[in-house]
Design a protein around this motif. Structure first.
Motif, short mmCIF file in Angstrom:
data_model
loop_
_atom_site.label_atom_id
_atom_site.label_comp_id
_atom_site.label_asym_id
_atom_site.label_seq_id
_atom_site.Cartn_x
_atom_site.Cartn_y
_atom_site.Cartn_z
N THR A 115 28.67 46.12 29.21
CA THR A 115 29.12 46.14 30.60
C THR A 115 29.64 44.75 30.96
OG1 THR A 115 27.37 47.70 31.10
CG2 THR A 115 28.38 46.62 32.98
N MET A 116 28.86 43.75 30.56
CA MET A 116 29.24 42.36 30.82
C MET A 116 30.58 42.04 30.15
SD MET A 116 27.48 40.61 32.69
CE MET A 116 25.90 41.42 32.47
N GLY A 117 30.74 42.55 28.94
CA GLY A 117 31.97 42.29 28.20
C GLY A 117 33.20 42.81 28.96
N LEU A 118 33.05 43.98 29.57
CA LEU A 118 34.19 44.54 30.33
C LEU A 118 34.48 43.71 31.57
CD1 LEU A 118 33.83 48.44 30.17
CD2 LEU A 118 35.46 46.98 28.98
N TYR A 119 33.43 43.28 32.28
CA TYR A 119 33.66 42.42 33.45
C TYR A 119 34.37 41.14 33.02
CZ TYR A 119 30.33 44.86 36.51
OH TYR A 119 29.68 45.76 37.29
N ILE A 120 33.85 40.56 31.95
CA ILE A 120 34.38 39.25 31.55
C ILE A 120 35.84 39.38 31.16
CG2 ILE A 120 34.27 37.46 29.76
CD1 ILE A 120 31.28 37.48 30.01
N ILE A 121 36.17 40.42 30.42
CA ILE A 121 37.58 40.51 30.01
C ILE A 121 38.46 40.82 31.22
CG2 ILE A 121 37.67 42.94 29.22
CD1 ILE A 121 39.31 41.14 26.83
N ALA A 122 37.94 41.67 32.14
CA ALA A 122 38.76 41.98 33.32
C ALA A 122 38.92 40.74 34.20
CB ALA A 122 38.11 43.11 34.12
N ALA A 123 37.87 39.94 34.31
CA ALA A 123 37.92 38.78 35.20
C ALA A 123 38.72 37.63 34.61
CB ALA A 123 36.51 38.31 35.53
N THR A 124 38.68 37.49 33.30
CA THR A 124 39.28 36.30 32.71
C THR A 124 40.68 36.53 32.11
OG1 THR A 124 38.17 36.75 30.61
CG2 THR A 124 37.07 35.24 32.13
N ALA A 125 40.89 37.73 31.52
CA ALA A 125 42.11 37.92 30.73
C ALA A 125 43.38 37.81 31.55
CB ALA A 125 42.07 39.28 30.03
N GLY A 126 43.28 38.11 32.84
CA GLY A 126 44.51 38.13 33.63
C GLY A 126 44.72 36.88 34.46
N HIS A 127 43.87 35.89 34.27
CA HIS A 127 43.96 34.73 35.16
C HIS A 127 44.81 33.61 34.59
CE1 HIS A 127 41.92 31.10 37.10
NE2 HIS A 127 43.02 31.41 37.71
N ASP A 128 44.23 32.81 33.69
CA ASP A 128 44.99 31.68 33.12
C ASP A 128 46.27 32.14 32.44
OD1 ASP A 128 43.31 29.81 34.01
OD2 ASP A 128 42.64 29.09 32.05
N THR A 129 46.22 33.33 31.86
CA THR A 129 47.39 33.88 31.19
C THR A 129 48.58 33.98 32.15
OG1 THR A 129 46.47 36.03 31.73
CG2 THR A 129 46.13 35.25 29.49
N THR A 130 48.35 34.68 33.26
CA THR A 130 49.45 34.92 34.20
C THR A 130 49.86 33.63 34.89
OG1 THR A 130 48.41 37.06 34.54
CG2 THR A 130 50.24 36.52 35.99
#
Ligand code: HEM
Length: 414
Positions: free
Chosen positions: A241-256
């Protein structure tokens, strides 16, 4: 000549984080490497040897065969010390392979479908208006990376997850620490497994509380989808569950935000392209954003591990060997992109950029990232009468997700 301990191989622009601080030099070296071949063996003390794939077609070929080239066990380049010292491993989508990967991806995939993402357009309009308000009040000089490009995507993610704006500073700090750990400016002291564990611990505490609240009362947001998601009829285990939050919260930030700041810098440094885009934004914006993505490639790489003896571009790869997929270098492949170091918003095949990867792990947020970029530039560019650099831009010295720490600009508005 004897190799200095820890010294990078001459062709190693991949594992040496300092090389990522000078992107012009990085690009020129990548182009020279293309002339030598599409795959390169990198041996550097402190790292497991790996094969760096820079050929565009070969990167796609590897991604097309996720059974042979798996994301597990190490999907991101790390030193031996980091791998051996790792304490907590939170598995997110990028660490997973079949059959788990598809099941977990499905839990959040609906939230990134074009129709769902399209519903965010009014929020994107608001955020673009906010960016313009900042430009108006800053009166002619601003750090575009810090004031515009960083906050924008983070606020989008908070909106999708359904989190309050008051949590913004915490998320900003944590995403930067997770991704920018090699960069001295963004570290919490030394880069060590303990530091990483501490950052992950902070995330843990925050998201455990969130899960409890969304299980008690479900709301129409991504956080509720994750908290109440089921796989094979069972609620997700805590770590996943934590893994999904973390990827959703982080993957779209610094990247974009990297693509936004990098795109702006490219336009400033190519005034003819900026003028062209300003003169016909409706016709050119979609392609211009593809070119910005090709140019910036904020996710520098992902790793794969060969599950059997095989070959890539005729090079033998042994079972268990590590393969580095260089999205950035593949975007500069001269066999695909004519004169690849030219920034050209009308490039006829800019959409063949592979900054979002390919195949089963193809970026879930690709459509969202594109919409954000188009929306920001469509609002901001018509207001810019003049714009130039007001100092040296600074980029993150990281080997994984990189971009601007600073982009000082001087401008006047219409
Ligand atoms: C310019 C911005 C972005 C870039 C360059 C980017 C790039 C990537 C890349 C290269 C991958 C791995 C693809 C592969 O292995 O083939 C990926 C995966 C992913 N991205 Fe993005 N991304 C961006 C924005 C976003 C946004 C806005 C979100 C969501 C809010 C997002 C969510 C994800 C997720 C969830 C994955 C994991 C997918 C999986 O493993 O199945 N990304 N992204």
């Amino acid at each position: 000549m004897k190799k200095r301990a820890g010294a990078p191989a001459p062709n190693d622009i991949f594992s040496d984080n300092h090389r990522w601080g000078d992107l012009d030099d990085w690009n020129r070296t990548a182009l020279a490497l293309h002339a030598e071949g599409g795959i390169h063996r990198i041996e550097r003390e402190g790292f497991r040897p790996f094969w760096a794939v820079i050929d565009h077609a070969a990167v796609l070929e590897v991604e097309r065969d996720p059974g042979l080239f798996t994301n597990g066990p190490e999907p991101v380049l790390a030193t031996n010390a980091q791998i051996e010292g790792r304490q907590a491993v939170i598995k997110s989508l990028i660490h997973m392979d079949a059959p788990d990967h598809g099941k977990y991806r499905k839990v959040i995939a609906d939230w990134f479908k074009p129709r769902t993402v399209g519903r965010l357009e009014p929020r994107l309009d608001e955020l673009s208006a906010k960016a313009i308000a900042k430009l108006e009040s800053a009166r002619g000089e601003i750090d575009f990376a810090v004031e515009v490009a960083l906050p924008y995507p983070l606020e989008v993610i908070l909106a999708i997850l359904g989190l309050p704006e008051s949590d913004y500073p915490r998320m900003l700090m944590l995403t930067q620490q997770l991704f920018g750990q090699e960069d001295p400016d963004l570290q919490r002291g030394e880069v060590s497994p303990e530091v990483q564990a501490q950052v992950i611990g902070d995330f843990n505490a925050y998201f455990s509380q969130l899960t409890a609240s969304r299980r008690a009362e479900s709301t129409d947001d991504l956080a509720s989808a994750i908290a109440n998601g089921e796989i094979d009829g069972r609620t997700l285990p805590d770590l996943e569950t934590m893994g999904l939050y973390i990827i959703a919260a982080t993957a779209g930030h610094d990247t974009t935000s990297s693509a936004m700041a990098g795109g702006m810098q490219a336009l400033i440094e190519h005034p003819d392209q900026l003028a062209k885009l300003q003169s016909a934004p409706d016709e050119l914006m979609v392609n211009a954003v593809e070119e910005m993505l090709r140019w910036t490639a904020p996710v520098r790489h992902f790793m794969r591990t060969a599950q059997a003896d095989t070959e890539i571009l005729g090079q033998e790869i042994a079972e268990g060997e590590w393969v580095y997929l260089s999205y950035k270098a593949a975007n500069l492949d001269p066999n695909v992109f004519d004169d690849p170091l030219r920034f050209d918003i009308e490039r006829d095949n800019a959409a063949r950029q592979i900054s979002f990867g390919y195949g089963v792990h193809f970026c879930l947020g690709a459509q969202l990232a594109r919409l954000e970029l188009r929306n920001l530039f469509a609002h901001v560019l018509p207001r810019l009468a003049t714009v130039e650099l007001a100092g040296d831009p600074a980029t993150m010295k990281t080997t994984f997700v990189g971009g601007h720490k600073s982009l000082p600009i001087r401008y006047s508005l219409t």
